[in-house]
Motif scaffolding. Structure first.
Motif, PDB file in Angstrom:
ATOM      1  N   LEU A   1       0.818  -1.212   0.000  1.00  0.00           N
ATOM      2  CA  LEU A   1       0.000   0.000   0.000  1.00  0.00           C
ATOM      3  C   LEU A   1       0.852   1.262   0.000  1.00  0.00           C
ATOM      4  CD1 LEU A   1      -2.859   1.135   0.124  1.00  0.00           C
ATOM      5  CD2 LEU A   1      -2.646   1.160   2.601  1.00  0.00           C
ATOM      6  N   GLY A   2       0.802   1.974  -1.128  1.00  0.00           N
ATOM      7  CA  GLY A   2       1.509   3.230  -1.241  1.00  0.00           C
ATOM      8  C   GLY A   2       3.006   3.122  -1.437  1.00  0.00           C
ATOM      9  N   TRP A   3       3.560   1.895  -1.435  1.00  0.00           N
ATOM     10  CA  TRP A   3       5.009   1.759  -1.566  1.00  0.00           C
ATOM     11  C   TRP A   3       5.437   2.073  -2.980  1.00  0.00           C
ATOM     12  CZ3 TRP A   3       8.329  -1.170  -4.549  1.00  0.00           C
ATOM     13  CH2 TRP A   3       9.686  -1.117  -4.163  1.00  0.00           C
ATOM     14  N   ILE A   4       6.426   2.943  -3.124  1.00  0.00           N
ATOM     15  CA  ILE A   4       6.941   3.346  -4.425  1.00  0.00           C
ATOM     16  C   ILE A   4       8.450   3.155  -4.409  1.00  0.00           C
ATOM     17  CG2 ILE A   4       7.178   5.277  -6.044  1.00  0.00           C
ATOM     18  CD1 ILE A   4       4.570   6.407  -4.864  1.00  0.00           C
ATOM     19  N   ASP A   5       8.976   2.561  -5.448  1.00  0.00           N
ATOM     20  CA  ASP A   5      10.398   2.211  -5.481  1.00  0.00           C
ATOM     21  C   ASP A   5      11.274   3.463  -5.464  1.00  0.00           C
ATOM     22  OD1 ASP A   5      11.472   2.745  -8.506  1.00  0.00           O
ATOM     23  OD2 ASP A   5       9.346   2.205  -8.491  1.00  0.00           O
ATOM     24  N   ASP A   6      12.520   3.285  -4.991  1.00  0.00           N
ATOM     25  CA  ASP A   6      13.430   4.418  -4.794  1.00  0.00           C
ATOM     26  C   ASP A   6      13.754   5.149  -6.091  1.00  0.00           C
ATOM     27  OD1 ASP A   6      13.492   3.900  -2.121  1.00  0.00           O
ATOM     28  OD2 ASP A   6      15.455   2.928  -2.110  1.00  0.00           O
ATOM     29  N   PHE A   7      13.871   4.424  -7.197  1.00  0.00           N
ATOM     30  CA  PHE A   7      14.190   5.081  -8.471  1.00  0.00           C
ATOM     31  C   PHE A   7      13.078   6.057  -8.853  1.00  0.00           C
ATOM     32  CE2 PHE A   7      13.786   5.368 -13.098  1.00  0.00           C
ATOM     33  CZ  PHE A   7      15.043   5.871 -13.425  1.00  0.00           C
ATOM     34  N   THR A   8      11.838   5.610  -8.725  1.00  0.00           N
ATOM     35  CA  THR A   8      10.704   6.484  -9.043  1.00  0.00           C
ATOM     36  C   THR A   8      10.660   7.673  -8.096  1.00  0.00           C
ATOM     37  OG1 THR A   8       9.432   4.594  -9.896  1.00  0.00           O
ATOM     38  CG2 THR A   8       8.194   6.570  -9.292  1.00  0.00           C
ATOM     39  N   VAL A   9      10.928   7.411  -6.810  1.00  0.00           N
ATOM     40  CA  VAL A   9      10.910   8.484  -5.810  1.00  0.00           C
ATOM     41  C   VAL A   9      11.946   9.554  -6.134  1.00  0.00           C
ATOM     42  CG1 VAL A   9      11.389   9.060  -3.402  1.00  0.00           C
ATOM     43  CG2 VAL A   9       9.995   7.073  -3.944  1.00  0.00           C
ATOM     44  N   VAL A  10      13.180   9.136  -6.364  1.00  0.00           N
ATOM     45  CA  VAL A  10      14.236  10.128  -6.574  1.00  0.00           C
ATOM     46  C   VAL A  10      14.045  10.870  -7.894  1.00  0.00           C
ATOM     47  CG1 VAL A  10      15.924   8.625  -7.742  1.00  0.00           C
ATOM     48  CG2 VAL A  10      16.716  10.518  -6.295  1.00  0.00           C
ATOM     49  N   THR A  11      13.518  10.193  -8.901  1.00  0.00           N
ATOM     50  CA  THR A  11      13.255  10.862 -10.175  1.00  0.00           C
ATOM     51  C   THR A  11      12.187  11.946 -10.009  1.00  0.00           C
ATOM     52  OG1 THR A  11      13.817   8.856 -11.418  1.00  0.00           O
ATOM     53  CG2 THR A  11      12.505  10.529 -12.561  1.00  0.00           C
ATOM     54  N   ALA A  12      11.087  11.589  -9.338  1.00  0.00           N
ATOM     55  CA  ALA A  12      10.001  12.549  -9.114  1.00  0.00           C
ATOM     56  C   ALA A  12      10.469  13.700  -8.225  1.00  0.00           C
ATOM     57  CB  ALA A  12       8.808  11.836  -8.484  1.00  0.00           C
ATOM     58  N   LEU A  13      11.216  13.375  -7.178  1.00  0.00           N
ATOM     59  CA  LEU A  13      11.648  14.388  -6.215  1.00  0.00           C
ATOM     60  C   LEU A  13      12.606  15.395  -6.845  1.00  0.00           C
ATOM     61  CD1 LEU A  13      11.556  15.266  -3.236  1.00  0.00           C
ATOM     62  CD2 LEU A  13      13.482  13.715  -2.826  1.00  0.00           C
ATOM     63  N   ARG A  14      13.615  14.899  -7.559  1.00  0.00           N
ATOM     64  CA  ARG A  14      14.581  15.806  -8.180  1.00  0.00           C
ATOM     65  C   ARG A  14      13.919  16.683  -9.234  1.00  0.00           C
ATOM     66  NH1 ARG A  14      19.775  11.703  -8.929  1.00  0.00           N
ATOM     67  NH2 ARG A  14      20.507  11.818  -6.760  1.00  0.00           N
TER      68      ARG A  14
END
Length: 226
Positions: A54-67
């Motif tokens: 639930l709601g878990w998003i992989d680190d690659f997607t997170v860092v791409t969206a965040l940057r």
């Protein structure tokens, strides 16, 4: 308008994170970051109903969206403060978050806020919370923003008059999963911020939303003073 302050807001489900971020994010020069608004729909859909993911998003997607978000915010030069609603969600995301700020906004100060609430209030809020599918056009039809009920009919939205619905993630099975996940990750979030020298200030959000917002505002004003 240089990005000067980043305010991560984290805490258990129904602690009032989204309400707080939305309220403070309305002030001039402020903005709100919600991770789910910056990731592909396919990833959101895959994690929406699974108690395990639930709601878990992989680190690659997170860092791409965040940057991408931080860089765009800095380039737009329209916000001096950004509230990060329910983010970071674990220790690894804290490190990704701080690295993104160092890269794109090296002079930005970070003031982390952890909302706390007793379990009885948490479950009561989750049970009573409603969302509006008309006002929040969620990409996977899973609205998250708490709606304000009409004074004349508590089952209808005060803004558009549409029928309000329980939030999918507040179903008992999913709520328990979200609460357990927070309990498993909270120490890691605090430790990662502490290791980076970032102070995490806890706030009891059992009071009204306005009182919580006033208390956090007072903290941020003090933090910004030399």
């Amino acid at each position: 308008m240089t990005l000067a302050l980043a305010v991560p807001v984290f805490g258990p489900p129904a602690a009032g994170k989204t309400t707080l971020a939305a309220s403070l994010g309305q002030t001039p020069g402020s903005a709100v970051f919600r991770l789910r608004e910056h990731v592909p729909e396919t990833i959101l859909a895959a994690t929406a109903t699974s108690a395990e993911r639930l709601g878990w998003i992989d680190d690659f997607t997170v860092v791409t969206a965040l940057r991408s978000y931080v860089d765009a915010t800095v380039q737009a030069d329209e916000a001096h403060t950004v509230f990060f609603d329910n983010f970071p969600g674990n220790g690894a995301q804290v490190r990704l978050f701080l690295a993104a700020l160092r890269q794109h906004a090296p002079d930005c100060m970070v003031s982390a806020v952890e909302l706390t609430v007793d379990v009885t209030t948490l479950y009561r809020r989750a049970f009573q919370r409603r969302v509006c599918h008309r006002c929040e056009r969620d990409p996977i039809h899973d609205p998250r923003l708490p709606a304000v009920p009409s004074a004349d009919d508590a089952q209808r939205c005060a803004r558009c008059g549409g029928i309000l619905h329980p939030r999918r993630g507040d179903a008992p099975r999913l709520l328990r999963a979200r609460l357990n996940r927070y309990r498993q990750t909270a120490d890691g979030i605090r430790e990662a911020f502490a290791a980076a020298g970032v102070v995490v200030t806890p706030f009891d959000s059992g009071a009204s939303a306005d009182q919580t917002a006033d208390a956090v505002t007072a903290l941020l004003v003090r933090s910004s003073q030399p």
